[in-house]
Each structure stands twice: as structure tokens, then as C-alpha cells.
Scaffold this motif. Structure first.
Motif, short mmCIF file in Angstrom:
data_model
loop_
_atom_site.label_atom_id
_atom_site.label_comp_id
_atom_site.label_asym_id
_atom_site.label_seq_id
_atom_site.Cartn_x
_atom_site.Cartn_y
_atom_site.Cartn_z
N LEU A 10 -21.43 -47.07 48.74
CA LEU A 10 -22.20 -47.77 49.30
C LEU A 10 -22.58 -46.81 50.53
O LEU A 10 -21.99 -45.94 50.72
N THR A 11 -23.77 -46.78 51.08
CA THR A 11 -24.40 -46.14 52.03
C THR A 11 -24.93 -46.76 53.31
O THR A 11 -25.95 -47.63 52.83
N PHE A 12 -24.76 -46.41 54.44
CA PHE A 12 -25.29 -47.23 55.43
C PHE A 12 -25.86 -46.22 56.47
O PHE A 12 -25.23 -45.34 56.84
N VAL A 13 -27.08 -46.28 56.89
CA VAL A 13 -27.78 -45.39 57.77
C VAL A 13 -28.01 -46.10 59.14
O VAL A 13 -28.38 -47.20 59.36
N ALA A 14 -27.79 -45.07 60.27
CA ALA A 14 -27.90 -45.89 61.71
C ALA A 14 -28.20 -44.78 62.58
O ALA A 14 -27.70 -43.53 62.34
N ASN A 15 -29.08 -44.80 63.65
CA ASN A 15 -29.04 -43.87 64.57
C ASN A 15 -27.80 -43.89 65.41
O ASN A 15 -27.67 -44.97 65.96
N ALA A 16 -27.25 -42.81 65.95
CA ALA A 16 -25.90 -42.97 66.69
C ALA A 16 -26.18 -42.04 68.01
O ALA A 16 -26.43 -40.64 67.84
N GLN A 102 -22.54 -16.76 75.07
CA GLN A 102 -22.30 -17.98 74.94
C GLN A 102 -20.85 -18.54 75.36
O GLN A 102 -19.82 -17.61 75.53
N HIS A 103 -20.69 -19.66 75.80
CA HIS A 103 -19.56 -20.61 76.09
C HIS A 103 -18.67 -20.51 74.69
O HIS A 103 -19.44 -20.48 74.00
N PHE A 104 -17.57 -21.07 75.00
CA PHE A 104 -16.88 -21.66 73.97
C PHE A 104 -17.42 -22.47 72.77
O PHE A 104 -18.05 -23.54 73.63
N PRO A 105 -17.79 -22.45 71.58
CA PRO A 105 -18.40 -23.48 70.87
C PRO A 105 -17.76 -24.68 71.16
O PRO A 105 -16.55 -25.06 70.85
N SER A 106 -18.75 -25.94 71.35
CA SER A 106 -18.16 -27.25 71.27
C SER A 106 -17.71 -27.83 70.02
O SER A 106 -18.15 -27.42 68.91
N PRO A 107 -16.55 -28.20 69.99
CA PRO A 107 -16.18 -28.96 68.68
C PRO A 107 -16.86 -30.19 68.29
O PRO A 107 -16.75 -30.82 67.28
N CYS A 108 -17.73 -30.53 69.12
CA CYS A 108 -18.53 -31.73 69.04
C CYS A 108 -19.91 -31.57 68.53
O CYS A 108 -20.53 -30.65 68.87
N LEU A 109 -20.37 -32.53 67.62
CA LEU A 109 -21.73 -32.47 67.30
C LEU A 109 -22.75 -32.70 68.32
O LEU A 109 -22.38 -33.72 69.02
N PRO A 110 -23.98 -32.13 68.16
CA PRO A 110 -24.99 -32.90 68.92
C PRO A 110 -25.27 -34.49 68.70
O PRO A 110 -24.98 -34.80 67.56
N GLN A 111 -25.59 -34.90 69.89
CA GLN A 111 -25.66 -36.56 69.68
C GLN A 111 -27.00 -37.12 69.04
O GLN A 111 -26.98 -38.05 68.82
N ASN A 112 -27.92 -36.11 68.71
CA ASN A 112 -29.11 -36.75 68.19
C ASN A 112 -29.00 -36.66 66.33
O ASN A 112 -29.72 -36.36 65.99
N PHE A 113 -27.83 -37.31 66.04
CA PHE A 113 -27.82 -37.58 64.42
C PHE A 113 -27.92 -38.98 64.07
O PHE A 113 -27.96 -39.96 64.79
N SER A 114 -28.36 -39.02 62.69
CA SER A 114 -28.18 -40.22 62.14
C SER A 114 -26.89 -40.37 61.34
O SER A 114 -26.45 -39.32 60.93
N GLU A 129 -26.66 -36.22 60.09
CA GLU A 129 -27.58 -35.53 59.80
C GLU A 129 -28.48 -35.28 61.16
O GLU A 129 -28.45 -36.30 61.89
N PHE A 130 -28.72 -34.06 61.50
CA PHE A 130 -29.24 -33.66 62.80
C PHE A 130 -30.11 -32.48 62.79
O PHE A 130 -29.77 -31.80 61.85
N VAL A 131 -30.91 -32.15 63.69
CA VAL A 131 -31.42 -30.86 63.68
C VAL A 131 -30.67 -30.04 65.06
O VAL A 131 -30.65 -30.61 66.11
#
Length: 210
Positions: A10-16, A102-114, A129-131
Motif C-alpha cells: 500500500l502506498t499513501f502520498v502526502a505533503n509534509a 559548513q556546520h555539523f550536518p543536520s541529522p534531519c531531512l529538509p521539510q519540503n518533502f512528500s 522525496e524532496f529536492v
């Protein structure tokens, strides 16, 4: 042995945009990467395997990498010490030091993802998925739902006006840092003088050790 088995139910897609997705702040594992780039019609393929330790609590990353580029083998060690603004790269019996930009890499993904999700033999997977902010590469990332440990990642796009593709697979992942000695500066590096700057990506999921 690296293994990824997928059975999509099952696949469900949403903007987050309202919550953070972060990998563990302390974890270790193996990252296998295949990268392809093209410049002036010439294709370059790089394959590498890195055993890495990621420690966001103390702003440091250690990695031991081996691989090949167009048939030529290489082996390198990396020690990123962000509190000292230094990265040490051991290659061919020599240690080079560079200043980190650069600063220490964030362990968090950018928020512009689906977001979507699948069920596999590995368990429940979240798919993002994100740019990304580095070279505008497009990312497709799969993580374990229960722990946010990455399983696979694909990147496509252009870097310096040339097409790039990269596939990463993570395996043998464990939480926490079992051997803090991997962050101890090797004796060969203690006399290394800074030779220049090193512009590492500022978020972990884009960091590759090559």
C-alpha cells in the motif's frame, strides 16, 4: 551481505511540512554507494563502501572508505571534528587537514518533502522525496518507520552542469557509538597543517565519503 527486499502492499502520498524527520543522533553502519557522473561525454563511475560512525551529540563523524573509480582502487579514512572545525583525510599513508566551512550536518531531512510508505520484509518503510539544498539534487529516501534508520537513497540531478546519479544502501546499522576510539585523532595526523578548506554538505543524508 547487502540486501534490500521490497514487497509493496500500500502506498499513501502526502505533503509534509509540519514535522521533522531525523535519523538517530548516534549510529554506526556500512554505506555502499554507486555514483555516476558525465563530463564532456565521458562517464565516470565510482563505487565505494564506507564503515561510518555518526555522532550528532558531539559533532563528529568517522569513516573508513574503500572503493574504485573507473577501475582504479582507492582507500581513505575520514575524521570530521566539527567542534575543532577540522576534517582529517588519510590517503596513501599521508594525513591531510582541512578547515570545515559548513556546520555539523543536520541529522534531519529538509521539510519540503512528500511522504509515502511501503511494507517490506524489512518492516514498515517511510519514503521521502524532496529536492535537497546541495546542487538541487532530487532525493528518494527509504527509512525504517520505527527508528528512521535509512535503508536506501537515490539522488539524481546535475552538479556543475553535468548529470549525476547516486544510489546508496545502508546495512549492519546499530544505534549508539560502541567504540568512541574511532574519533581519536591518529598520530599520523597530529602534525598535519591545514592545507585549505573543505566544503562538506550541511545535512547528513547528502554526505558521501569519496
Amino acid at each position: 551481505m547487502l540486501r534490500v527486499t521490497a514487497v509493496v502492499l500500500l502506498t499513501f502520498v502526502a505533503n509534509a511540512y509540519i514535522y521533522d524527520v531525523c535519523v538517530p543522533y548516534q549510529w554506526e553502519g556500512i554505506q555502499a554507494v554507486v555514483t555516476g557522473t558525465e563530463e564532456a561525454g565521458t562517464l565516470t563511475v565510482t563505487q565505494s563502501t564506507s564503515r561510518f560512525s555518526f555522532d550528532a551529540n558531539n559533532s563528529r563523524i568517522a569513516a573508513s572508505t574503500s572503493g574504485s573509480q573507473d577501475g582504479s582502487e582507492f582507500q581513505k579514512g575520514f575524521l570530521f571534528l566539527y567542534q575543532q572545525r577540522r576534517v582529517y583525510i588519510i590517503d596513501g599513508g599521508r594525513c591531510r587537514a582541512y578547515q570545515l566551512i559548513q556546520h555539523f550536518p543536520s541529522p534531519c531531512l529538509p521539510q519540503n518533502f512528500s511522504w509515502s510508505w511501503d511494507v517490506t520484509w524489512e518492516g514498515f518503510l517511510d519514503i521521502y522525496e524532496f529536492v535537497g539544498p546541495v546542487h538541487d539534487l532530487y532525493f528518494h529516501v527509504q527509512v525504517l518507520s520505527a527508528s528512521n534508520i535509512p535503508i536506501t537513497m537515490q539522488q539524481t540531478g546535475t552538479v556543475d552542469n553535468g548529470p549525476v546519479f547516486r544510489t546508496s544502501t545502508y546495512a549492519n546499522v546499530t544505534l549508539d557509538i560502541k567504540n568512541p576510539d574511532v574519533f581519536t585523532l591518529p598520530s599520523i595526523c597530529k602534525a598535519a597543517e591545514v592545507e585549505g578548506t573543505f566544503d562538506a554538505p550541511d545535512y547528513f543524508i547528502g554526505l558521501n565519503f569519496q
